[in-house]
Write a protein that holds these residues in place. Structure first.
Motif, PDB file in Angstrom:
ATOM      1  N   TYR A 205      -2.257   4.768   8.831  1.00  0.00           N
ATOM      2  CA  TYR A 205      -3.306   4.481   9.712  1.00  0.00           C
ATOM      3  C   TYR A 205      -4.305   5.339  10.177  1.00  0.00           C
ATOM      4  N   LEU A 206      -4.011   6.738   9.992  1.00  0.00           N
ATOM      5  CA  LEU A 206      -4.910   7.648  10.139  1.00  0.00           C
ATOM      6  C   LEU A 206      -6.082   7.823   8.970  1.00  0.00           C
ATOM      7  N   ALA A 207      -5.369   7.576   7.853  1.00  0.00           N
ATOM      8  CA  ALA A 207      -6.323   7.666   6.531  1.00  0.00           C
ATOM      9  C   ALA A 207      -7.365   6.685   6.749  1.00  0.00           C
ATOM     10  N   MET A 208      -7.005   5.323   7.253  1.00  0.00           N
ATOM     11  CA  MET A 208      -7.862   4.354   7.519  1.00  0.00           C
ATOM     12  C   MET A 208      -8.817   4.475   8.290  1.00  0.00           C
ATOM     13  N   ASN A 209      -8.825   5.375   9.280  1.00  0.00           N
ATOM     14  CA  ASN A 209      -9.776   5.547  10.412  1.00  0.00           C
ATOM     15  C   ASN A 209     -10.325   6.685  10.506  1.00  0.00           C
ATOM     16  N   ASP A 210      -9.922   7.739   9.849  1.00  0.00           N
ATOM     17  CA  ASP A 210     -10.412   9.033   9.811  1.00  0.00           C
ATOM     18  C   ASP A 210     -10.903   9.439   8.570  1.00  0.00           C
ATOM     19  N   PRO A 211     -12.443   9.524   8.087  1.00  0.00           N
ATOM     20  CA  PRO A 211     -12.841   9.914   7.266  1.00  0.00           C
ATOM     21  C   PRO A 211     -12.571  11.314   6.750  1.00  0.00           C
ATOM     22  N   TYR A 505      -6.493   7.278  -0.065  1.00  0.00           N
ATOM     23  CA  TYR A 505      -5.060   7.686   0.538  1.00  0.00           C
ATOM     24  C   TYR A 505      -4.203   6.700  -0.311  1.00  0.00           C
ATOM     25  N   GLU A 506      -3.060   7.350  -1.032  1.00  0.00           N
ATOM     26  CA  GLU A 506      -2.134   6.792  -1.897  1.00  0.00           C
ATOM     27  C   GLU A 506      -0.883   7.359  -2.322  1.00  0.00           C
ATOM     28  N   PRO A 507      -0.091   7.416  -1.363  1.00  0.00           N
ATOM     29  CA  PRO A 507       1.028   8.233  -1.551  1.00  0.00           C
ATOM     30  C   PRO A 507       1.584   8.413  -3.154  1.00  0.00           C
ATOM     31  N   TRP A 508       1.866   7.322  -3.823  1.00  0.00           N
ATOM     32  CA  TRP A 508       1.885   7.235  -5.242  1.00  0.00           C
ATOM     33  C   TRP A 508       1.054   6.445  -5.914  1.00  0.00           C
ATOM     34  N   GLY A 509       1.046   5.279  -5.883  1.00  0.00           N
ATOM     35  CA  GLY A 509      -0.128   4.230  -6.674  1.00  0.00           C
ATOM     36  C   GLY A 509       0.670   3.740  -8.049  1.00  0.00           C
ATOM     37  N   TYR A 510       1.092   2.434  -7.658  1.00  0.00           N
ATOM     38  CA  TYR A 510       1.414   1.679  -8.755  1.00  0.00           C
ATOM     39  C   TYR A 510       0.693   1.134  -9.845  1.00  0.00           C
ATOM     40  N   THR A 511      -0.576   0.813  -9.280  1.00  0.00           N
ATOM     41  CA  THR A 511      -1.542  -0.028 -10.135  1.00  0.00           C
ATOM     42  C   THR A 511      -2.005   0.730 -11.356  1.00  0.00           C
ATOM     43  N   PRO A 512      -2.228   1.941 -11.180  1.00  0.00           N
ATOM     44  CA  PRO A 512      -2.736   2.738 -12.410  1.00  0.00           C
ATOM     45  C   PRO A 512      -1.581   2.808 -13.678  1.00  0.00           C
ATOM     46  N   LEU A 513      -0.141   3.146 -12.824  1.00  0.00           N
ATOM     47  CA  LEU A 513       0.865   3.138 -13.780  1.00  0.00           C
ATOM     48  C   LEU A 513       1.180   1.892 -14.492  1.00  0.00           C
ATOM     49  N   GLU A 514       0.891   0.827 -13.863  1.00  0.00           N
ATOM     50  CA  GLU A 514       1.071  -0.554 -14.363  1.00  0.00           C
ATOM     51  C   GLU A 514       0.105  -0.644 -15.702  1.00  0.00           C
ATOM     52  N   CYS A 515      -1.165  -0.279 -15.522  1.00  0.00           N
ATOM     53  CA  CYS A 515      -2.013  -0.167 -16.516  1.00  0.00           C
ATOM     54  C   CYS A 515      -1.212   0.624 -17.790  1.00  0.00           C
ATOM     55  N   VAL A 516      -1.198   1.931 -17.608  1.00  0.00           N
ATOM     56  CA  VAL A 516      -0.603   2.606 -18.721  1.00  0.00           C
ATOM     57  C   VAL A 516       0.612   2.059 -19.369  1.00  0.00           C
ATOM     58  N   ALA A 517       1.644   1.579 -18.646  1.00  0.00           N
ATOM     59  CA  ALA A 517       2.772   0.702 -19.111  1.00  0.00           C
ATOM     60  C   ALA A 517       2.392  -0.116 -20.165  1.00  0.00           C
TER      61      ALA A 517
END
Length: 612
Positions: A205-211, A505-517
């Motif tokens: 929530y904070l990351a979405m609202n605080d640059p 803000y991305e604690p992990w991020g599966y989307t780039p990993l799915e690309c690599v796979a």
């Protein structure tokens, strides 16, 4: 069930492992991918000593859960079946069966609605014993509280019935299941408890609202901010789970800071996320898949753009980004800025070729744009006409060749009937238009306030013929049932050339990993857990097709310029260089296979067994 696993890589042979997640047989978001993809690497080590625990939602579970019938259950004597029988005898609505995914793990699902008549008591107990508030009008919180109470009963039953034979490890994912932890500790249940936060609720929530989220992190008053965003009960549950667990973990070094300042506990371990990497025996096999699905994307692009103007598909690069619609957090803002700069640079360069950028996300819409659908249907009609002409000319040409003494090619135009000539002409006339191709494929419920659309309007990046970067905004998930693409998300990824995910803000991020796979190069950022992990653990990652935009302690403009440069360099590659790069990406995917990353979980379980 084997009492002591004889599997070659069996771990902790005197222990049971119960993994608790809201998304067991219940696909909601990213945790589903974590849990499901980890199963094939977990089962060889744990076998029948492993069990997943989640809430039972019949609509979600029906396609992927197979419950044991009464006769099967009666014949089972393992600790999980015994606990289920005990709780059923006490009137609990609980089922045990198999999750129908690779590895076929044991799963126990509990209906949270069965204790709704006792919610008032459960909520007052939560406040009395753990100072966790719970409002009356939040159904998700009610489900969470109900399931937490029932999950605590199941784990306690397993632990107390097996106390002389087994050590019980219970691993909870995210705040929705963590509400059971403080009560298990209060009741001194003999179980070793782990809690993993994949993203702190308040942090998102904070990351979405605080640059300046990262700069201000150490100044946050968690309770005041949680009340401001109206999420105090959920944040209180998350904090109680973090403090009540024997071992507290998160998924990346980036979220460690968040946990320290927002949850007031330093994580004991970092558990990076992996995927069950599907290996190909021959490199050409995944290159063939890339071509197959790229051709399907070609079909969409022809229907979408060629109605207005055409370009050379062989010189067209397909980029995409995807994920939850968080305009700032997911880096959609940075991606669009870089695309506008890339468009200008390409126009100035005189280079040939086009870039088509797909935004795949989820937004409320009323329908697919009828003009987009109509164009697709009209192009299909043109295709059918061309096939009919092809068949007619083919037969007549063959006859003419066999009968002729003249070796020259005859006049093919004379071999087409007037009917097909007319149909061909009318088909093209009804399809072609002077209108610009639409940026968006659907009619949004509220397109005036959509950040992506507002940016492309401001930047005038609206698919002019002279634009070298074209935008396709698809506000729905890609699936085989979609009339626009007709393929699933994994196939769509394979057909593209590059994934672009420069998250803020991305604690992990599966989307780039799915690309690599899938052998597709990807852009990530150093503010995503995946990007941070890559920087620290993958030498020469750019050579392997994984590009990390530096966003830590840098301005938006600096990051946008770096991303523009990355995209520019990618566009400059020739086909052979892109094939070589895809080969390198595919060969490096093993680094992120759960078979290699499971060791982090093993260490956390060993630590939990040391603590009581």
């Amino acid at each position: 069930m084997q009492t002591h696993s004889s599997a070659p890589d069996a771990l902790f042979p005197d222990s049971l492992l119960i993994e608790v997640a809201w998304e067991v047989c219940n696909q909601v978001g990213g945790i589903y991918t974590v849990i499901r993809s980890k199963v094939p690497a977990t089962m060889p080590a744990w076998g029948g000593r492993y069990c997943l625990l989640g809430p039972y939602f019949p609509q979600q579970a029906q396609g992927e859960f197979e419950a044991y019938d009464e006769e099967q259950l009666a014949g089972m004597n393992d600790p999980y079946a015994q606990a289920v029988r005990t709780l059923r005898s006490q009137g609990m609505d609980i089922c045990i069966g198999v999750w129908l995914v690779t590895g076929r793990p044991r799963a126990v699902l509990i209906n949270p609605f069965q204790v709704y008549d006792r919610l008032a008591t459960l909520k007052s107990d939560l406040w009395r014993d753990h100072q966790i508030p719970a409002p009356d009008n939040d159904d998700l919180l009610h489900q969470v509280i109900a399931f937490g109470h029932l999950a605590q009963q199941f784990i306690e039953t397993v632990a107390r019935q097996t106390v002389d034979q087994w050590k019980v490890i219970a691993h909870f994912h995210e705040w929705m299941t963590g509400v059971a932890i403080p009560e298990l500790r209060r009741r001194q249940v003999p179980a070793h408890l782990l809690f993993t936060t994949h993203a702190t609720l308040l942090g998102r929530y904070l990351a979405m609202n605080d640059p300046n989220f990262y700069d201000n992190l150490m100044l946050v008053d968690w309770r005041a901010q949680a009340r401001h965003f109206n999420i105090e009960p959920a944040v209180s549950m998350e904090r109680a789970a973090a403090h009540g667990s024997h071992v507290f973990t998160t998924v990346s070094e980036l979220t460690v800071r968040e946990c320290i300042y927002l949850l007031d506990r330093i994580p004991d371990a970092v558990l990076p996320n992996g995927l069950n990497i599907e290996r190909f025996v021959a490199l050409h096999e995944f290159q063939n898949l890339h071509k197959l699905y790229k051709d399907k994307i070609h079909e969409f692009v022809m229907a979408h753009f060629f109605q207005s103007y055409s370009f050379d598909l062989d010189q067209t690069i397909y980029l995409f980004t995807s994920g939850r619609y968080e305009y700032h957090n997911k880096g959609f803002d940075l991606t669009l800025e870089a695309l506008a700069r890339l468009n200008h640079r390409l126009q100035q360069s005189g280079l040939e070729g086009q870039v088509v950028m797909f935004f795949i996300t989820k937004r409320p819409y009323t329908s697919i744009n009828p003009l987009v659908l109509q164009s697709r249907a009209q192009l299909e009609e043109v295709r059918q006409t061309c096939r009919a002409i092809e068949e007619q000319v083919g037969e007549r040409l063959f006859y003419a060749a066999a009968a002729s003494h003249d070796h020259r090619l005859p006049d093919l135009d004379s071999m087409v009937d007037d009917y097909w000539k007319l149909r061909y002409r009318r088909g093209l006339q009804s399809w072609k238009t002077s209108q610009l191709p639409s940026v968006i494929t659907h009619n949004l419920v509220n397109d005036q306030d959509d950040d992506i659309l507002n940016f492309v309007r401001r930047a005038n990046l609206i698919n002019h013929r002279h634009d070298r970067v074209k935008i396709v905004y698809h506000p729905d998930f890609v699936s085989t049932t979609s009339p626009l693409f007709g393929m699933d998300y994994g196939q769509f990824v394979r057909g593209c050339h590059l994934g672009v995910f420069p998250s803020y803000y991305e604690p992990w991020g599966y989307t780039p990993l799915e690309c690599v796979a899938r052998g597709v190069p990807a852009v990530t950022s150093d503010l995503s857990g995946f990007g941070d992990y890559v920087q620290k653990n993958v030498p020469d990652h750019e050579e392997k097709g994984i590009f990390v935009v530096r966003r830590q302690e840098r301005s938006f403009d600096q990051a946008a310029e770096e991303l523009t440069e990355m995209l520019w360099n990618f566009v400059l590659l020739n086909r052979r260089e892109r094939i070589t790069q895809r080969n390198r990406v595919e060969s490096s995917a093993d680094i992120f296979d759960w078979k290699n990353l499971r060791v982090y979980y093993d260490r956390a379980y060993a630590l939990a067994l040391e603590r009581q």
